[in-house]
Design an enzyme around this catalytic site. Structure first.
Site, mmCIF file in Angstrom:
data_model
loop_
_atom_site.group_PDB
_atom_site.id
_atom_site.type_symbol
_atom_site.label_atom_id
_atom_site.label_comp_id
_atom_site.label_asym_id
_atom_site.label_seq_id
_atom_site.Cartn_x
_atom_site.Cartn_y
_atom_site.Cartn_z
ATOM 1 N N GLU A 145 4.527 -4.984 6.927
ATOM 2 C CA GLU A 145 3.597 -4.408 7.922
ATOM 3 C C GLU A 145 4.438 -3.765 9.216
ATOM 4 O OE1 GLU A 145 2.511 -6.151 6.047
ATOM 5 O OE2 GLU A 145 1.410 -5.453 4.603
ATOM 6 N N ALA A 167 0.777 -1.246 -0.418
ATOM 7 C CA ALA A 167 0.406 -0.095 0.184
ATOM 8 C C ALA A 167 1.087 1.420 0.346
ATOM 9 C CB ALA A 167 -1.199 -0.081 1.239
ATOM 10 N N GLY A 177 0.379 -5.161 0.646
ATOM 11 C CA GLY A 177 -0.671 -5.234 -0.274
ATOM 12 C C GLY A 177 -0.432 -6.387 -1.377
ATOM 13 N N GLU A 203 -0.364 -9.485 -0.404
ATOM 14 C CA GLU A 203 -1.795 -9.670 -0.083
ATOM 15 C C GLU A 203 -2.715 -9.579 -1.444
ATOM 16 O OE1 GLU A 203 -2.181 -6.182 2.763
ATOM 17 O OE2 GLU A 203 -2.737 -7.765 3.669
#
Ligand code: HXC
Length: 260
Positions: free
Chosen positions: A134, A66, A111, A114
């Site tokens: 993260e 992200a 992300g 993911e």
């Protein structure tokens, strides 16, 4: 297909090649990119000429996570909304009746990992790097990494990856079952297309129902999963493709499927 700032899309003989295309930020997912992805997935879902989707990244990253510059100033409420947007977008991949293959060309972090995990099948270039970094940024994964990672690699391995935040290479991803296959970088897209073509030889509705059965089965009891499977088997027994597939076998010819 509409015009997208951070995505590329091409339909190559029924294989939809979706490229995350924000290379200056290593294809990092900001709100704009996630919203575009969500919209493009809706378009793909409605387009019957696209049979299988391949998701890859432009240049040296698949997706490096992200967007950290956007997350830097997020409040709790904004963070929750951002997480929900990513989750809902990736769920569109998981729930789409078409198979989706991740062709992981480079960094698949946070992300990005993911996103790859929401796809049905993952093929990695030898250059790909994985990780859920993260906790090193003071956050937890927010696009379902804590949920999909243990389902793919088991609880203990998932916790090690999540707690250490360390990057690992494609061979390690293969060893732990995070990716299906590792190939040289120059063979990545062909490997994904070959896999797509193998799938496309089969009855598309049957493939879609296999996807639905596997997805549901991992969330319910074995009994409930088996019951669903028996129902789906019954459904396929009355399709044109079942008649065609079995007749072709008996008549010793190649089947031609219509998807119903
Ligand atoms: C914003 C990013 C970015 C990211 C890279 N860039 N990753 N921008 N968000 N996630 C930008 C860099 O700032 C830089 O911009 C450019 O891309 C090139 O990156 P470099 O760092 O110069 O490249 P390199 O030295 O090759 O290092 C590659 C890298 C590193 C190891 C992948 O970029 C990195 O560690 N990125 C962050 C990875 C990460 O922590 N991802 C998880 C995010 S959290 P400039 O302008 O300087 O050229 C997450 C949470 C998801 O994903 C859930 C949310 C709800």
């Amino acid at each position: 297909m509409g015009e997208y700032k951070n995505l590329l899309f091409e339909n190559q003989d029924g294989i939809g090649i979706l490229t995350m295309n924000r290379p200056k930020a290593l294809n990092a997912l900001n709100t704009e990119t996630l919203s575009e992805l969500s919209q493009l997935l809706d378009e793909i879902a409605k387009d019957d000429s696209i049979k299988v989707v391949v998701i890859t990244g432009a240049e040296k990253a698949f997706v490096a996570g992200a967007d950290i510059t956007e997350m830097l100033h997020m409040t709790s409420a904004e963070g929750r909304a951002f997480g929900l947007l990513g989750q809902a977008t990736f769920n569109k991949i998981e729930n789409m009746p078409k198979p989706v293959i991740a062709a992981i060309n480079g960094f698949a972090l946070g992300g990005g990992c993911e996103l790859a995990m929401a796809c049905d099948i993952r093929i990695a270039s030898e250059k790909a790097k994985f990780g859920q970094p993260e906790v090193g940024l003071g956050i937890v994964p927010g696009f379902a990494g804590t949920q999909r990672l243990p389902r793919l690699v088991g609880k203990g391995r998932a916790k090690e990856i999540l707690f250490t935040g360390e990057m690992f290479d494609a061979q390690e991803a293969y060893r732990i079952g995070l990716v299906n296959k590792v190939v040289p970088p120059e063979e990545l897209m062909q490997a994904a297309k070959t896999m797509a073509q193998k799938i496309m030889k089969n009855a598309p509705y049957a493939v879609a129902l296999c996807k639905a059965a596997v997805n549901l089965g991992l969330d319910v009891s074995l009994d409930a999963g088996q019951d669903y499977e028996a129902t789906l088997f019954g459904v396929t027994c009355s399709t044109e493709d079942k008649k065609e597939g079995m007749s072709a076998f008996v008549e010793k010819r190649k089947a031609t499927f219509v998807g119903k």
